[in-house]
Design a protein around this motif. Sequence first.
Motif, PDB file in Angstrom:
ATOM      1  N   SER A 135      94.372  28.056  25.733  1.00  0.00           N
ATOM      2  CA  SER A 135      94.670  29.212  26.581  1.00  0.00           C
ATOM      3  C   SER A 135      95.762  30.071  25.968  1.00  0.00           C
ATOM      4  CB  SER A 135      95.112  28.755  27.973  1.00  0.00           C
ATOM      5  OG  SER A 135      94.072  28.092  28.623  1.00  0.00           O
ATOM      6  N   TRP A 136      96.764  29.417  25.422  1.00  0.00           N
ATOM      7  CA  TRP A 136      97.874  30.132  24.782  1.00  0.00           C
ATOM      8  C   TRP A 136      97.356  30.939  23.593  1.00  0.00           C
ATOM      9  CZ3 TRP A 136     100.415  29.026  19.964  1.00  0.00           C
ATOM     10  CH2 TRP A 136     101.633  29.697  19.788  1.00  0.00           C
ATOM     11  N   ILE A 137      96.528  30.321  22.764  1.00  0.00           N
ATOM     12  CA  ILE A 137      95.960  31.000  21.592  1.00  0.00           C
ATOM     13  C   ILE A 137      95.056  32.150  22.031  1.00  0.00           C
ATOM     14  CG2 ILE A 137      94.340  30.703  19.673  1.00  0.00           C
ATOM     15  CD1 ILE A 137      95.581  27.880  19.309  1.00  0.00           C
ATOM     16  N   ALA A 138      94.212  31.892  23.031  1.00  0.00           N
ATOM     17  CA  ALA A 138      93.302  32.937  23.514  1.00  0.00           C
ATOM     18  C   ALA A 138      94.071  34.135  24.065  1.00  0.00           C
ATOM     19  CB  ALA A 138      92.365  32.368  24.574  1.00  0.00           C
ATOM     20  N   THR A 139      95.169  33.865  24.749  1.00  0.00           N
ATOM     21  CA  THR A 139      95.980  34.950  25.287  1.00  0.00           C
ATOM     22  C   THR A 139      96.579  35.791  24.171  1.00  0.00           C
ATOM     23  OG1 THR A 139      96.493  33.667  27.270  1.00  0.00           O
ATOM     24  CG2 THR A 139      97.976  35.491  26.746  1.00  0.00           C
ATOM     25  N   ILE A 140      97.085  35.138  23.140  1.00  0.00           N
ATOM     26  CA  ILE A 140      97.639  35.874  21.999  1.00  0.00           C
ATOM     27  C   ILE A 140      96.545  36.709  21.331  1.00  0.00           C
ATOM     28  CG2 ILE A 140      98.630  35.635  19.680  1.00  0.00           C
ATOM     29  CD1 ILE A 140     100.225  33.239  20.770  1.00  0.00           C
ATOM     30  N   ALA A 141      95.373  36.113  21.138  1.00  0.00           N
ATOM     31  CA  ALA A 141      94.271  36.848  20.499  1.00  0.00           C
ATOM     32  C   ALA A 141      93.849  38.046  21.343  1.00  0.00           C
ATOM     33  CB  ALA A 141      93.092  35.907  20.263  1.00  0.00           C
ATOM     34  N   ARG A 142      93.732  37.846  22.655  1.00  0.00           N
ATOM     35  CA  ARG A 142      93.335  38.941  23.543  1.00  0.00           C
ATOM     36  C   ARG A 142      94.379  40.052  23.529  1.00  0.00           C
ATOM     37  NH1 ARG A 142      94.290  40.922  28.527  1.00  0.00           N
ATOM     38  NH2 ARG A 142      92.538  41.789  29.676  1.00  0.00           N
ATOM     39  N   ASN A 143      95.639  39.687  23.655  1.00  0.00           N
ATOM     40  CA  ASN A 143      96.700  40.696  23.660  1.00  0.00           C
ATOM     41  C   ASN A 143      96.761  41.448  22.339  1.00  0.00           C
ATOM     42  OD1 ASN A 143      97.346  39.999  26.266  1.00  0.00           O
ATOM     43  ND2 ASN A 143      99.063  38.701  25.693  1.00  0.00           N
ATOM     44  N   THR A 144      96.519  40.757  21.246  1.00  0.00           N
ATOM     45  CA  THR A 144      96.504  41.412  19.935  1.00  0.00           C
ATOM     46  C   THR A 144      95.363  42.417  19.860  1.00  0.00           C
ATOM     47  OG1 THR A 144      97.468  39.438  18.928  1.00  0.00           O
ATOM     48  CG2 THR A 144      96.414  41.025  17.446  1.00  0.00           C
ATOM     49  N   ALA A 145      94.182  42.019  20.334  1.00  0.00           N
ATOM     50  CA  ALA A 145      93.027  42.923  20.317  1.00  0.00           C
ATOM     51  C   ALA A 145      93.280  44.134  21.209  1.00  0.00           C
ATOM     52  CB  ALA A 145      91.773  42.177  20.761  1.00  0.00           C
ATOM     53  N   LEU A 146      93.869  43.915  22.380  1.00  0.00           N
ATOM     54  CA  LEU A 146      94.166  45.039  23.271  1.00  0.00           C
ATOM     55  C   LEU A 146      95.200  45.976  22.654  1.00  0.00           C
ATOM     56  CD1 LEU A 146      94.177  43.272  26.742  1.00  0.00           C
ATOM     57  CD2 LEU A 146      92.465  44.868  25.853  1.00  0.00           C
ATOM     58  N   SER A 147      96.184  45.416  21.977  1.00  0.00           N
ATOM     59  CA  SER A 147      97.178  46.246  21.293  1.00  0.00           C
ATOM     60  C   SER A 147      96.509  47.086  20.217  1.00  0.00           C
ATOM     61  CB  SER A 147      98.256  45.379  20.655  1.00  0.00           C
ATOM     62  OG  SER A 147      99.009  44.731  21.641  1.00  0.00           O
ATOM     63  N   GLN A 187      93.451  38.630  12.063  1.00  0.00           N
ATOM     64  CA  GLN A 187      94.505  38.321  11.088  1.00  0.00           C
ATOM     65  C   GLN A 187      95.882  38.429  11.737  1.00  0.00           C
ATOM     66  OE1 GLN A 187      94.085  37.485   7.821  1.00  0.00           O
ATOM     67  NE2 GLN A 187      96.259  37.310   7.430  1.00  0.00           N
ATOM     68  N   GLU A 188      96.086  39.495  12.502  1.00  0.00           N
ATOM     69  CA  GLU A 188      97.362  39.702  13.178  1.00  0.00           C
ATOM     70  C   GLU A 188      97.613  38.601  14.215  1.00  0.00           C
ATOM     71  OE1 GLU A 188      99.291  43.218  15.867  1.00  0.00           O
ATOM     72  OE2 GLU A 188      97.980  43.812  14.208  1.00  0.00           O
ATOM     73  N   ALA A 189      96.563  38.194  14.932  1.00  0.00           N
ATOM     74  CA  ALA A 189      96.700  37.128  15.938  1.00  0.00           C
ATOM     75  C   ALA A 189      97.090  35.816  15.270  1.00  0.00           C
ATOM     76  CB  ALA A 189      95.399  36.964  16.721  1.00  0.00           C
ATOM     77  N   TYR A 190      96.444  35.479  14.156  1.00  0.00           N
ATOM     78  CA  TYR A 190      96.802  34.250  13.435  1.00  0.00           C
ATOM     79  C   TYR A 190      98.270  34.272  13.019  1.00  0.00           C
ATOM     80  CZ  TYR A 190      91.941  32.658  12.951  1.00  0.00           C
ATOM     81  OH  TYR A 190      90.674  32.206  13.176  1.00  0.00           O
ATOM     82  N   THR A 191      98.720  35.406  12.549  1.00  0.00           N
ATOM     83  CA  THR A 191     100.118  35.537  12.128  1.00  0.00           C
ATOM     84  C   THR A 191     101.054  35.356  13.322  1.00  0.00           C
ATOM     85  OG1 THR A 191      99.451  37.049  10.373  1.00  0.00           O
ATOM     86  CG2 THR A 191     101.767  37.058  10.975  1.00  0.00           C
ATOM     87  N   ARG A 192     100.723  35.980  14.434  1.00  0.00           N
ATOM     88  CA  ARG A 192     101.557  35.832  15.644  1.00  0.00           C
ATOM     89  C   ARG A 192     101.583  34.376  16.113  1.00  0.00           C
ATOM     90  NH1 ARG A 192     100.153  41.062  19.469  1.00  0.00           N
ATOM     91  NH2 ARG A 192     101.005  42.613  18.051  1.00  0.00           N
ATOM     92  N   ILE A 193     100.445  33.724  16.096  1.00  0.00           N
ATOM     93  CA  ILE A 193     100.370  32.323  16.517  1.00  0.00           C
ATOM     94  C   ILE A 193     101.241  31.456  15.614  1.00  0.00           C
ATOM     95  CG2 ILE A 193      98.827  30.316  16.672  1.00  0.00           C
ATOM     96  CD1 ILE A 193      96.626  32.416  17.542  1.00  0.00           C
ATOM     97  N   TRP A 194     101.125  31.666  14.317  1.00  0.00           N
ATOM     98  CA  TRP A 194     101.898  30.887  13.351  1.00  0.00           C
ATOM     99  C   TRP A 194     103.400  31.087  13.563  1.00  0.00           C
ATOM    100  CZ3 TRP A 194     101.131  27.025  10.140  1.00  0.00           C
ATOM    101  CH2 TRP A 194     102.074  26.763   9.157  1.00  0.00           C
ATOM    102  N   ARG A 195     103.796  32.344  13.723  1.00  0.00           N
ATOM    103  CA  ARG A 195     105.225  32.654  13.856  1.00  0.00           C
ATOM    104  C   ARG A 195     105.817  32.223  15.196  1.00  0.00           C
ATOM    105  NH1 ARG A 195     105.091  38.592  11.061  1.00  0.00           N
ATOM    106  NH2 ARG A 195     104.992  37.838   8.928  1.00  0.00           N
ATOM    107  N   SER A 196     104.994  32.132  16.224  1.00  0.00           N
ATOM    108  CA  SER A 196     105.532  31.792  17.544  1.00  0.00           C
ATOM    109  C   SER A 196     105.119  30.397  18.014  1.00  0.00           C
ATOM    110  CB  SER A 196     105.113  32.838  18.567  1.00  0.00           C
ATOM    111  OG  SER A 196     103.707  32.888  18.676  1.00  0.00           O
TER     112      SER A 196
END
Length: 149
Positions: free
Chosen positions: A37-49, A15-24
């Motif tokens: 790749s851009w989406i996967a990176t955001i999702a991975r970074n969100t999960a790591l956070s 959910q947080e990754a989708y929000t970050r993707i939408w906003r950025s």
Amino acid sequence: MGILKRTDWAEEALQEAYTRIWRSAHRFDPAKGSGISWIATIARNTALSKLMRRPKDEFAGKNEAEMLQLPSRNPTPMEAAMRSSDARQLLACLEELDGEQRRSIFLIYYEGLTQREVADHLDRPIGTVKSWVRRGLVRLRGCLDREDA
């Protein structure tokens, strides 16, 4: 499930990754790489956070075997691999490692933590964790080579 083992954490991270993707989305630059790749990176970074924000005492009192037996409906690729003879050989070699080496390697390779996160989790300097991991991997390789011979 990947980086996050608990379904509720994975759902929150998604959910947080989708929000970050939408906003950025306006910052996406196709010249720097593909959209996936851009989406996967955001999702991975969100999960790591999300992983870094989990309680520090989550692993307290659990050994590696207990952590490997977390409940799951469907076997993950890691669980399927653990059933193979290679995995049994690897576990036997892991048992030969010093406790800190084994725990550090387990947290990095089985739980997906970074060396920095392991250092923070174990309250040890990053250099110490890097040494444990390096020496442990060298010992693992020696043990596995011995077993193959």
